[in-house]
Design a protein around this motif. Structure first.
Motif, short mmCIF file in Angstrom:
data_model
loop_
_atom_site.label_atom_id
_atom_site.label_comp_id
_atom_site.label_asym_id
_atom_site.label_seq_id
_atom_site.Cartn_x
_atom_site.Cartn_y
_atom_site.Cartn_z
N THR A 241 -14.77 -3.03 -57.39
CA THR A 241 -14.02 -3.30 -55.97
C THR A 241 -14.03 -1.90 -55.21
N VAL A 251 -16.60 -5.23 -53.63
CA VAL A 251 -15.83 -5.59 -52.50
C VAL A 251 -16.28 -4.27 -51.19
N ILE A 256 -15.58 -9.52 -50.09
CA ILE A 256 -15.96 -9.76 -51.23
C ILE A 256 -17.43 -10.25 -51.05
N SER A 270 -11.07 -10.17 -48.70
CA SER A 270 -10.26 -10.03 -49.86
C SER A 270 -8.68 -10.09 -49.67
N ASN A 278 -4.92 -4.45 -57.13
CA ASN A 278 -6.32 -4.43 -57.35
C ASN A 278 -6.98 -5.05 -58.46
N GLN A 282 -10.06 -7.49 -58.89
CA GLN A 282 -10.99 -7.43 -59.97
C GLN A 282 -11.39 -8.71 -60.90
#
Length: 449
Positions: A241, A251, A256, A270, A278, A282
């Protein structure tokens, strides 16, 4: 494997053991179920066994059960291998394995197996949701949900999505999923595995039987995943990410991306995720890789992301009562999971911490509480241990309660309008509850009292 007339001893009833017993009975095996628990607490399962004429022995593990030497033993994952009865089984050279090895032997559909310290339940649920929304005949189970053995036996399936724990992987020998996924690593279950290295060794069994025809998905932000990747013979895909990856999902600037063969494509923003934090980003990112490998279209993946609202007991919004928001994160049974929960809120929260001690060090948690918690309420078997860590960190805005119910009551008394009360215990539930689900449900009832 042919189970006709095989003598099978199942150690541990419950949902998993009972489900396996039912399937083995239908496959023609001679089944005996043994459970060391109290008969009154197991009646819901024992009734099902009686209806099928399956014998059981409850309350203890007598050695005479081994006199006729079972062909093999299937044990509940929660029962340690070092228990005297199982040690006697091993000394008599009786094969011992867990549910996923059995499911592996009766299944022909591709298996997607998901493990890791945190996020495996949410990731498994999202992946199952994604394929079901796309119209694929999919079973979801393993360490969550319904009996996976019964689902596999009863249905003509296209896919199996299984959450697997270190306890389940402990006894695997032939287990080989088509796709394996490890969400992350942090010290957990050290009361069972004794060392962090041994815990890692059990987890990585998820990919050790894979070949280059299979796929392994690993966390590019996790140092342990990077280290063990060299032992993996499958094709490795990464999720990250924060930084770009050569193959997998990453990301960047709020989007994404899927990357393969040096071609990058945007899957979605996202910002469309319905689940906060976060860590959930993931989870979704890793799940998207599975969708792409298995041939889902970008539209099918995006529809699943848009419609996935999370899982009960995993940072679950419960209600707002007199201006106070309540979140149930009872699934947070280790410190790393609680750190991620605390990171998900922009403002300081009132956090409830405590439960059964799995041997964790709470020093890092205490330093996080310093900056993330308006107040902390510690309770249960680990109350004193967490309190000491908070004292060492010079954090003074804490209160201690003896029981879980007292802790919830105290949090309500201390709260003010616009506060957030977060149950994210960082501990297992076994000091007061049978499981984290029971604890989460109790929380959702107690906030209204």
């Amino acid at each position: 494997m042919d189970f006709q007339d095989k003598n099978v001893l199942i150690i541990g009833s419950g949902r998993t053991g009972t489900g396996i017993a039912k399937v083995l009975k239908k496959l023609g095996a001679n089944v005996l179920v043994n459970d060391g628990g109290e008969e009154s607490k197991l009646e819901i399962y024992l009734k099902q066994l009686r209806e099928l004429g399956i014998e059981y022995v409850i309350g203890h593990h007598p050695s005479y059960l081994l006199d006729n030497k079972p062909d093999f033993i299937i044990k509940n994952p929660g029962i340690p291998l070092d228990t005297p009865f199982l040690q006697e089984c091993i000394s008599r050279n009786i094969p011992v394995f867990t549910d996923i090895e059995f499911v592996n032997s009766i299944n022909s559909a591709p298996v997607i197996a998901i493990t890791g310290t945190n996020g495996k339940t949410s990731t498994t649920s999202f992946v199952g949701h994604m394929f079901k929304e796309a119209g694929r005949k999919t079973a979801v189970g393993g360490n969550i949900g319904f009996s996976l053995a019964e689902q596999v036996y009863q249905k003509d399936l296209e896919l199996i999505v299984a959450e697997v724990s270190s306890f389940q992987l402990e006894c695997t020998k032939r287990f080989r999923p088509k796709i394996s996924l490890i969400t992350n690593f942090s010290p957990d279950h050290l009361d069972r595995h004794k060392t962090y290295d041994e815990y890692i060794n059990q987890k990585k069994k998820i990919f050790l039987n894979q070949t280059f025809e299979d796929f392994a998905i690993l966390n590019h932000e996790d140092s342990v995943c990077k280290k063990i990747a060299k032992e993996c013979k499958a094709q490795v895909y990464w999720f990250d990410t924060k930084n770009k990856v050569e193959q997998g999902v990453y990301v960047k600037e709020g989007n994404i991306f899927w990357c393969k063969d040096n071609i990058d494509e945007v899957i979605c923003s996202s910002n469309i995720l319905k689940v906060p934090g976060n860590h959930n980003l993931q989870n979704i990112a890793s799940g998207i890789i599975i969708g792409k490998i298995m041939g889902l279209t970008n539209n099918q993946i995006v529809e699943a992301v848009l419609s996935f609202v999370g899982v009960e007991h995993r940072l679950e919004y419960v209600d707002t009562i007199q201006g106070v928001k309540y979140y149930n994160d009872s699934k947070a049974t280790n410190t790393d999971s609680t750190l991620k929960a605390l990171d998900s809120f922009e403002k300081k929260v009132i956090v409830l911490l405590g439960g059964y001690d799995k041997g964790e060090d709470f020093a890092k948690l205490a330093s996080y509480v310093m900056t993330k918690a308006k107040k902390a309420i510690v309770f249960g078997a680990t109350g004193d241990k967490i309190r000491k860590s908070l004292d060492d960190a010079k954090y003074t805005s804490y209160h201690q309660a003896k029981t879980f119910e007292e802790a919830v009551k105290l949090s309500k008394e201390l709260s003010r309008e616009n506060d957030i009360i977060l149950l994210s215990p960082a501990c297992a539930s076994w000091d007061e509850f049978d499981n984290f689900e029971e604890r989460g449900k109790a929380f959702k009832e107690l906030i209204y009292k």
